[in-house]
Write a protein that holds these residues in place. Structure first.
Motif: not given
Length: 308
Positions: A266-276
């Motif tokens: 199963v293809p999986v994409r990972h979600l992230y929160a990004i900040w400085r």
């Protein structure tokens, strides 16, 4: 004394490449940005933008001012972070970007809850692809981004940027109801030879993942149609014009003429929160990350899995 807002306008033009794109990122009109830069030129008695084809380019003096603008924006961000941290309450403005399906399937609930829980926090969201949003965070144009990568294509991490994993979004193979795969429980990558595809345009993360995955399996993808939005791709599949690999987040219920089939693996994409890194102490950043984590399980369940 140089005006910070005018410097921000020049900085935005340097990042986005055009006055129109800079205006959109700042929430201004193109005319307002042009006026800000014209005033800055008068104040400095310096030409900052030159006509170049149908657009503009920055002069050498403008590039020097942009560097100064970055330094000033960093100082202001540090002062705002210190003040917000002392208060201990999320406040002020938070500019955040989210890719399309997160903007549709995750962010409405997150933004609505933050508006009720923290009325002094002014969150402004823009829909931006991860290829662009991460860089915009690193350059100080955005405070945060909700971005994603795929299992075979890790998200680049520029220096000075931090991230938190929000969750994993599964991806299904969508085919027309009369397709040869429609009655199968699973399909493997090696089965795709001879298939026509619909997918997002080149340069998008999903497109790059599809190209890399099929080519690794020894198959040159035959892409018949390109579309930016997943609902359009689903409509193209329903019309029998190709098959597609589409993540579940924000996809919504499938029409009767489309069947979801499990791809193995199963293809999986990972979600992230990004900040400085410099803004990591802001209560607004911490509260946004916490709320994203809190809402993710419900967003991930928003689309019925295969078989429902």
């Amino acid at each position: 004394m140089l005006d910070l807002q005018r410097l921000k306008a020049l900085h935005a033009v340097s990042v986005h490449g055009t006055v129109g794109a800079a205006a959109m990122s700042l929430g201004y009109t193109a005319s307002a940005v042009s006026q800000q830069i014209a005033k800055l030129e008068r104040e400095t008695r310096t030409v900052l933008l030159e006509r170049y084809g149908r657009g503009v380019r920055l002069t050498e003096d403008a590039h020097r001012l942009v560097e100064a603008a970055r330094e000033l924006m960093t100082i202001v961000e540090r002062a705002e972070t210190d003040l917000e941290e002392r208060k201990g309450t999320p406040t002020g403005q938070l500019a955040i970007a989210a890719f399309a399906s997160a903007a549709r399937g995750l962010m409405p609930g997150v933004l609505a809850e933050l508006a009720v829980r923290h009325p002094t926090l002014d969150v402004r969201m823009s829909e931006v692809d991860p290829h662009e949003s991460v860089d915009l965070v690193a350059k100080g144009v955005l405070d945060m981004a909700v971005a994603h990568d795929w299992d075979i294509a890790p998200l680049p991490a520029p220096p000075g940027v931090e991230q938190a994993r929000i969750g994993d979004d599964l991806c299904d193979l969508l085919v027309p109801r009369g397709h040869r795969f429609a009655r199968r429980k699973t399909v493997r990558r090696e089965d795709f030879d001879g298939e026509r595809w619909v997918c997002q345009p080149p340069g998008r993360v999903c497109h790059n993942w599809l190209m890399g995955t099929l080519r690794t399996a020894g198959i040159e993808p035959d892409v018949a149609h390109y579309a930016d939005e997943n609902p359009t791709l689903v409509a193209l599949v329903e019309a029998g014009l190709g098959i597609a690999l589409i993540p579940r987040l924000g996809r919504g219920p499938l029409p009767d003429g489309v069947v979801a089939v499990r791809l193995d693996p199963v293809p999986v994409r990972h979600l992230y929160a990004i900040w400085r890194t410099g803004a990591a102490r802001r209560p607004a950043i911490a509260e946004m990350v916490r709320t994203l984590h809190e809402h993710w399980p419900r967003a991930a369940e928003g689309t019925p899995p295969i078989g429902r």
